[in-house]
Scaffold this motif. Structure first.
Motif, PDB file in Angstrom:
ATOM      1  N   PHE A   1       0.808  -1.215   0.000  1.00  0.00           N
ATOM      2  CA  PHE A   1       0.000   0.000   0.000  1.00  0.00           C
ATOM      3  C   PHE A   1       0.847   1.273   0.000  1.00  0.00           C
ATOM      4  O   PHE A   1       0.626   2.138  -0.849  1.00  0.00           O
ATOM      5  CB  PHE A   1      -1.022  -0.040   1.143  1.00  0.00           C
ATOM      6  CG  PHE A   1      -1.829  -1.307   1.107  1.00  0.00           C
ATOM      7  CD1 PHE A   1      -2.793  -1.506   0.140  1.00  0.00           C
ATOM      8  CD2 PHE A   1      -1.571  -2.334   1.997  1.00  0.00           C
ATOM      9  CE1 PHE A   1      -3.504  -2.698   0.063  1.00  0.00           C
ATOM     10  CE2 PHE A   1      -2.275  -3.525   1.933  1.00  0.00           C
ATOM     11  CZ  PHE A   1      -3.245  -3.710   0.969  1.00  0.00           C
ATOM     12  N   PRO A   2       1.830   1.410   0.907  1.00  0.00           N
ATOM     13  CA  PRO A   2       2.647   2.633   0.839  1.00  0.00           C
ATOM     14  C   PRO A   2       3.459   2.721  -0.456  1.00  0.00           C
ATOM     15  O   PRO A   2       3.656   3.815  -0.995  1.00  0.00           O
ATOM     16  CB  PRO A   2       3.567   2.551   2.057  1.00  0.00           C
ATOM     17  CG  PRO A   2       3.378   1.227   2.662  1.00  0.00           C
ATOM     18  CD  PRO A   2       2.144   0.609   2.069  1.00  0.00           C
ATOM     19  N   LEU A   3       3.895   1.586  -0.967  1.00  0.00           N
ATOM     20  CA  LEU A   3       4.652   1.571  -2.211  1.00  0.00           C
ATOM     21  C   LEU A   3       3.788   2.076  -3.372  1.00  0.00           C
ATOM     22  O   LEU A   3       4.215   2.918  -4.162  1.00  0.00           O
ATOM     23  CB  LEU A   3       5.146   0.147  -2.489  1.00  0.00           C
ATOM     24  CG  LEU A   3       6.197  -0.037  -3.548  1.00  0.00           C
ATOM     25  CD1 LEU A   3       7.487   0.649  -3.144  1.00  0.00           C
ATOM     26  CD2 LEU A   3       6.461  -1.522  -3.766  1.00  0.00           C
ATOM     27  N   PHE A   4       2.562   1.568  -3.450  1.00  0.00           N
ATOM     28  CA  PHE A   4       1.657   2.006  -4.506  1.00  0.00           C
ATOM     29  C   PHE A   4       1.240   3.463  -4.298  1.00  0.00           C
ATOM     30  O   PHE A   4       1.139   4.226  -5.255  1.00  0.00           O
ATOM     31  CB  PHE A   4       0.430   1.099  -4.598  1.00  0.00           C
ATOM     32  CG  PHE A   4      -0.478   1.464  -5.730  1.00  0.00           C
ATOM     33  CD1 PHE A   4      -0.117   1.170  -7.033  1.00  0.00           C
ATOM     34  CD2 PHE A   4      -1.676   2.117  -5.503  1.00  0.00           C
ATOM     35  CE1 PHE A   4      -0.939   1.524  -8.102  1.00  0.00           C
ATOM     36  CE2 PHE A   4      -2.503   2.468  -6.556  1.00  0.00           C
ATOM     37  CZ  PHE A   4      -2.127   2.174  -7.857  1.00  0.00           C
ATOM     38  N   GLU A   5       1.012   3.865  -3.058  1.00  0.00           N
ATOM     39  CA  GLU A   5       0.627   5.245  -2.777  1.00  0.00           C
ATOM     40  C   GLU A   5       1.748   6.212  -3.152  1.00  0.00           C
ATOM     41  O   GLU A   5       1.482   7.306  -3.653  1.00  0.00           O
ATOM     42  CB  GLU A   5       0.213   5.399  -1.311  1.00  0.00           C
ATOM     43  CG  GLU A   5      -1.136   4.763  -1.031  1.00  0.00           C
ATOM     44  CD  GLU A   5      -1.475   4.658   0.443  1.00  0.00           C
ATOM     45  OE1 GLU A   5      -0.599   4.934   1.304  1.00  0.00           O
ATOM     46  OE2 GLU A   5      -2.625   4.281   0.741  1.00  0.00           O
ATOM     47  N   ASP A   6       3.009   5.826  -2.929  1.00  0.00           N
ATOM     48  CA  ASP A   6       4.141   6.657  -3.349  1.00  0.00           C
ATOM     49  C   ASP A   6       4.152   6.807  -4.867  1.00  0.00           C
ATOM     50  O   ASP A   6       4.385   7.890  -5.396  1.00  0.00           O
ATOM     51  CB  ASP A   6       5.475   6.066  -2.878  1.00  0.00           C
ATOM     52  CG  ASP A   6       5.689   6.203  -1.389  1.00  0.00           C
ATOM     53  OD1 ASP A   6       4.937   6.959  -0.731  1.00  0.00           O
ATOM     54  OD2 ASP A   6       6.608   5.534  -0.861  1.00  0.00           O
ATOM     55  N   TYR A   7       3.910   5.705  -5.563  1.00  0.00           N
ATOM     56  CA  TYR A   7       3.842   5.744  -7.025  1.00  0.00           C
ATOM     57  C   TYR A   7       2.697   6.648  -7.468  1.00  0.00           C
ATOM     58  O   TYR A   7       2.853   7.477  -8.362  1.00  0.00           O
ATOM     59  CB  TYR A   7       3.652   4.327  -7.574  1.00  0.00           C
ATOM     60  CG  TYR A   7       3.544   4.278  -9.082  1.00  0.00           C
ATOM     61  CD1 TYR A   7       4.677   4.311  -9.871  1.00  0.00           C
ATOM     62  CD2 TYR A   7       2.302   4.203  -9.701  1.00  0.00           C
ATOM     63  CE1 TYR A   7       4.577   4.274 -11.261  1.00  0.00           C
ATOM     64  CE2 TYR A   7       2.193   4.164 -11.087  1.00  0.00           C
ATOM     65  CZ  TYR A   7       3.340   4.191 -11.863  1.00  0.00           C
ATOM     66  OH  TYR A   7       3.240   4.159 -13.222  1.00  0.00           O
ATOM     67  N   GLN A   8       1.575   6.502  -6.814  1.00  0.00           N
ATOM     68  CA  GLN A   8       0.391   7.300  -7.151  1.00  0.00           C
ATOM     69  C   GLN A   8       0.665   8.780  -6.920  1.00  0.00           C
ATOM     70  O   GLN A   8       0.259   9.619  -7.727  1.00  0.00           O
ATOM     71  CB  GLN A   8      -0.785   6.840  -6.290  1.00  0.00           C
ATOM     72  CG  GLN A   8      -2.072   7.569  -6.545  1.00  0.00           C
ATOM     73  CD  GLN A   8      -3.196   7.087  -5.653  1.00  0.00           C
ATOM     74  OE1 GLN A   8      -2.980   6.295  -4.753  1.00  0.00           O
ATOM     75  NE2 GLN A   8      -4.384   7.571  -5.898  1.00  0.00           N
ATOM     76  N   ALA A   9       1.369   9.110  -5.848  1.00  0.00           N
ATOM     77  CA  ALA A   9       1.659  10.513  -5.536  1.00  0.00           C
ATOM     78  C   ALA A   9       2.569  11.142  -6.584  1.00  0.00           C
ATOM     79  O   ALA A   9       2.548  12.368  -6.766  1.00  0.00           O
ATOM     80  CB  ALA A   9       2.299  10.612  -4.156  1.00  0.00           C
ATOM     81  N   SER A  10       3.333  10.320  -7.278  1.00  0.00           N
ATOM     82  CA  SER A  10       4.263  10.846  -8.279  1.00  0.00           C
ATOM     83  C   SER A  10       3.614  11.006  -9.657  1.00  0.00           C
ATOM     84  O   SER A  10       4.282  11.406 -10.602  1.00  0.00           O
ATOM     85  CB  SER A  10       5.489   9.944  -8.379  1.00  0.00           C
ATOM     86  OG  SER A  10       5.140   8.697  -8.962  1.00  0.00           O
ATOM     87  N   THR A  11       2.321  10.681  -9.769  1.00  0.00           N
ATOM     88  CA  THR A  11       1.620  10.796 -11.044  1.00  0.00           C
ATOM     89  C   THR A  11       0.411  11.701 -10.877  1.00  0.00           C
ATOM     90  O   THR A  11      -0.150  11.811  -9.782  1.00  0.00           O
ATOM     91  CB  THR A  11       1.140   9.422 -11.554  1.00  0.00           C
ATOM     92  OG1 THR A  11       0.149   8.923 -10.668  1.00  0.00           O
ATOM     93  CG2 THR A  11       2.279   8.430 -11.661  1.00  0.00           C
ATOM     94  N   PRO A  12      -0.022  12.330 -11.962  1.00  0.00           N
ATOM     95  CA  PRO A  12      -1.200  13.207 -11.867  1.00  0.00           C
ATOM     96  C   PRO A  12      -2.518  12.451 -11.702  1.00  0.00           C
ATOM     97  O   PRO A  12      -3.482  12.974 -11.182  1.00  0.00           O
ATOM     98  CB  PRO A  12      -1.191  13.979 -13.190  1.00  0.00           C
ATOM     99  CG  PRO A  12      -0.331  13.187 -14.109  1.00  0.00           C
ATOM    100  CD  PRO A  12       0.604  12.374 -13.258  1.00  0.00           C
TER     101      PRO A  12
END
Length: 86
Positions: A63-74
């Motif tokens: 979850f934090p890994l995916f959320e970090d990825y998500q935060a780096s995209t619009p």
């Protein structure tokens, strides 16, 4: 679409992508097996391969890994918290 890009970036197979999407929804291995018509052992193998590709040891690290990825995209999607499933 964001999940697909994340999975492509980590070189997941199509089946690993399907399993990953269900992991993000807090499904158990047995629930994933039932939904995808796979054996429990096959699901465990896919989960293990996902963990290797993400360099993680526990599913809570997804979850934090995916959320970090998500935060780096619009593009944004909302993940449900495990407490939402009570």
């Amino acid at each position: 679409m964001l999940v697909q890009r994340f999975c492509h970036a980590h070189q997941f197979t199509q089946r690993e992508t399907e399993v990953f999407e269900l992991l993000l929804s807090h499904h158990t291995n047995q629930e994933i097996a039932d939904q995808l018509f796979l054996s429990l052992g096959t699901v465990k193998t896919h989960v293990h391969n996902i963990f290797i590709k993400l360099d993680i040891k526990k599913r809570t690290q997804i979850f934090p890994l995916f959320e970090d990825y998500q935060a780096s995209t619009p593009e944004k999607i909302t993940l449900k918290k495990s407490s939402d499933f009570s």
